[in-house]
Design an enzyme around this catalytic site. Structure first.
Site, mmCIF file in Angstrom:
data_model
loop_
_atom_site.group_PDB
_atom_site.id
_atom_site.type_symbol
_atom_site.label_atom_id
_atom_site.label_comp_id
_atom_site.label_asym_id
_atom_site.label_seq_id
_atom_site.Cartn_x
_atom_site.Cartn_y
_atom_site.Cartn_z
ATOM 1 N N LEU A 38 0.890 -1.039 0.086
ATOM 2 C CA LEU A 38 -0.022 -0.063 0.234
ATOM 3 C C LEU A 38 0.793 1.446 -0.118
ATOM 4 O O LEU A 38 0.447 2.218 0.303
ATOM 5 C CB LEU A 38 -0.985 -0.041 1.255
ATOM 6 C CG LEU A 38 -2.084 -1.133 1.126
ATOM 7 C CD1 LEU A 38 -2.979 -0.947 2.403
ATOM 8 C CD2 LEU A 38 -2.725 -1.261 -0.095
ATOM 9 N N ALA A 75 4.166 -4.812 -8.493
ATOM 10 C CA ALA A 75 4.345 -4.163 -7.570
ATOM 11 C C ALA A 75 5.837 -3.226 -8.023
ATOM 12 O O ALA A 75 6.773 -4.050 -8.278
ATOM 13 C CB ALA A 75 4.574 -4.737 -6.402
ATOM 14 N N TYR A 142 13.747 4.910 -14.087
ATOM 15 C CA TYR A 142 12.504 3.927 -13.864
ATOM 16 C C TYR A 142 12.560 3.004 -14.950
ATOM 17 O O TYR A 142 12.546 1.694 -14.863
ATOM 18 C CB TYR A 142 11.251 4.956 -14.075
ATOM 19 C CG TYR A 142 10.130 4.020 -14.530
ATOM 20 C CD1 TYR A 142 9.585 3.058 -13.714
ATOM 21 C CD2 TYR A 142 9.333 4.420 -15.568
ATOM 22 C CE1 TYR A 142 8.535 2.185 -14.059
ATOM 23 C CE2 TYR A 142 8.300 3.219 -16.070
ATOM 24 C CZ TYR A 142 7.813 2.306 -15.306
ATOM 25 O OH TYR A 142 6.974 1.535 -15.482
ATOM 26 N N ASN A 171 1.457 3.436 -23.103
ATOM 27 C CA ASN A 171 0.675 4.320 -21.824
ATOM 28 C C ASN A 171 -0.565 3.838 -21.698
ATOM 29 O O ASN A 171 -1.557 3.849 -22.323
ATOM 30 C CB ASN A 171 0.669 5.766 -22.527
ATOM 31 C CG ASN A 171 2.032 6.606 -22.318
ATOM 32 O OD1 ASN A 171 2.839 5.991 -23.086
ATOM 33 N ND2 ASN A 171 2.220 7.397 -21.530
ATOM 34 N N LEU A 189 -0.871 12.120 -17.606
ATOM 35 C CA LEU A 189 -1.517 12.947 -18.503
ATOM 36 C C LEU A 189 -2.971 12.768 -18.253
ATOM 37 O O LEU A 189 -3.680 14.070 -18.071
ATOM 38 C CB LEU A 189 -0.892 12.937 -19.894
ATOM 39 C CG LEU A 189 -1.646 13.918 -20.896
ATOM 40 C CD1 LEU A 189 -1.057 15.328 -20.436
ATOM 41 C CD2 LEU A 189 -1.051 13.699 -22.360
HETATM 42 N N1 UDP Z 1 2.752 15.283 -19.693
HETATM 43 C C1 UDP Z 1 2.397 16.551 -19.701
HETATM 44 N N2 UDP Z 1 1.887 17.420 -18.575
HETATM 45 C C2 UDP Z 1 1.263 16.711 -17.450
HETATM 46 C C3 UDP Z 1 1.734 15.206 -17.324
HETATM 47 C C4 UDP Z 1 2.321 14.793 -18.783
HETATM 48 O O1 UDP Z 1 2.699 17.494 -20.752
HETATM 49 O O2 UDP Z 1 0.986 17.148 -16.698
HETATM 50 C C5 UDP Z 1 3.111 14.833 -20.856
HETATM 51 C C6 UDP Z 1 4.541 13.920 -20.451
HETATM 52 O O3 UDP Z 1 5.576 14.904 -20.416
HETATM 53 C C7 UDP Z 1 4.429 12.766 -21.636
HETATM 54 C C8 UDP Z 1 3.129 12.493 -21.870
HETATM 55 O O4 UDP Z 1 2.273 13.573 -21.224
HETATM 56 O O5 UDP Z 1 5.026 13.367 -22.717
HETATM 57 C C9 UDP Z 1 2.509 11.413 -21.117
HETATM 58 O O6 UDP Z 1 3.029 11.493 -19.722
HETATM 59 P P1 UDP Z 1 2.722 10.392 -18.660
HETATM 60 O O7 UDP Z 1 3.318 10.821 -17.236
HETATM 61 O O8 UDP Z 1 1.036 10.209 -18.537
HETATM 62 O O9 UDP Z 1 3.272 8.885 -19.095
HETATM 63 P P2 UDP Z 1 4.738 8.585 -19.690
HETATM 64 O O10 UDP Z 1 4.887 8.619 -21.126
HETATM 65 O O11 UDP Z 1 5.600 9.102 -18.718
HETATM 66 O O12 UDP Z 1 4.744 7.074 -19.190
#
Ligand code: UDP
Length: 330
Positions: A38, A75, A142, A171, A189
């Site tokens: 958690l 996890a 990551y 995604n 996003l």
């Molecule tokens: N992104 C953005 N604004 C936000 C969050 C994400 O512009 O507030 C962009 C981020 O830079 C990436 C895309 O959206 O290009 C997807 O990001 P997310 O964190 O959802 O997934 P990731 O691709 O990192 O796994």
């Protein structure tokens, strides 16, 4: 997957993807035990009908025994930005936890594994769409931590006959009924776009508009969590002793950050103010999958590939969440 029922350990089953896969396993008649500390998941995320153990993957040996047919390992910490700021956290948890899990599985005689890997292992791809043979060169800790686990699994398959499938998610988005994407803090996003639509946030920050993409914003391949979950059930049936099968999971369609915001405006009928912000460290410009291998080896077929459908399901979940948090705005 065969029609016979199985008994599965789902690590991280209180999280978003793990919780949906656990629910789908239960719905298919299997027995599920969720192991989750958690740290990022929620107790309510564990589907009804699953046995729940609050504990760490590092301690999996305490609970694993021969009664389990397979482990589905979700996890992990999964935030790109956080991993850049605090890489040790990712090595310690994602890699350290998996070392212990693989050993516990070997000692208990549990010889099938489905692992939650990621497109982030590819880094900035030279060729799009990305196949599993593309070079792996993660641009953030990551992705590097997940790649290290993929290598670890490959070694375990070769040395000790583990049957393993690594699914490299692009995604993941959308919701499975009341199970949706919820992180604290939220960084993804689509949930952030929808919180902005709900008025919980004044605007959405677009992280960079100077990428080498048609509109300058990053392009990603969004996949519905239900389609992703299907692949896990199929992977259990496809896993073969001594083989480490790696499959990408995406729809093969790229959408820019601005296209996501535009589609969300259409789906929600609400204004979603945006402001341009700095690039986020570690973000590749374009990540789009070739999921040919998943189709061929798993017999996988996405059923909800349209971005508007994915966002519509996420929107239903976001509104429900908004109401349950006691907000008075609709
Ligand atoms: N992104 C953005 N604004 C936000 C969050 C994400 O512009 O507030 C962009 C981020 O830079 C990436 C895309 O959206 O290009 C997807 O990001 P997310 O964190 O959802 O997934 P990731 O691709 O990192 O796994």
């Amino acid at each position: 997957m065969s029609n016979s029922t199985g008994t599965y350990l789902v690590t991280g089953g209180a999280g978003y993807v793990g919780g949906v896969v656990a629910a789908r396993l239960l719905a298919a008649g299997h027995a599920v035990t969720v192991l989750d500390d958690l740290s990022t998941g929620f107790r309510e995320g564990v589907p009804a009908g699953a046995e729940f153990i609050e504990g760490r993957v590092q301690d999996a040996a305490k609970w694993l025994d021969r009664s389990f047919d397979a482990v589905l390992h979700f996890a992990a910490f999964s935030q790109v930005g956080e991993s850049v700021a605090d890489p040790e956290k990712y090595w310690r948890n994602n890699v350290g936890g998996s070392v212990e899990l693989l050993r516990a599985m070997r000692q208990a005689g549990v010889r099938t594994l489905v692992f939650s890997s990621t497109a982030a292992v590819y880094g900035e791809p030279a060729v799009t769409p990305i196949t599993e043979d593309a070079p792996t060169a993660p641009t953030n800790p990551y992705g590097a931590s997940k790649l290290a686990v993929d290598h670890m699994i490959a070694g375990e398959c070769a040395a000790h006959g583990l049957a393993a499938v690594s699914l490299r998610y692009f995604n993941v988005a959308g919701a499975h009924g009341a199970q949706g994407e919820r992180h604290d803090p939220e960084t993804h996003l689509i949930p952030l776009v929808l919180r902005t639509a709900l008025g919980e946030r004044a605007h959405l920050s677009v992280f960079g508009e100077d990428y080498p993409t048609p509109d300058g914003t990053c392009v990603r391949d969004y996949i519905h969590v239900d389609d992703l979950a299907d692949a896990h059930l199929l992977a259990l049936g496809a896993a073969a002793a001594g083989e480490h099968l790696v499959c990408n999971l995406g729809n093969g369609n790229g959408f820019s950050v601005r296209e996501v915001i535009g589609t969300a405006r259409e789906v929600t009928g609400r204004p979603i103010p945006e402001v341009v912000a700095e690039r986020r460290a570690g973000d590749p410009a374009v990540l789009v999958a070739s999921a040919e291998r998943a189709r061929q080896r798993l017999g996988w077929q996405p059923t909800r590939p349209a971005l508007a459908d994915i966002i519509a399901d996420a929107w239903t979940f976001a509104r429900r969440q908004h109401r349950s948090e006691g907000s008075t705005t609709p």
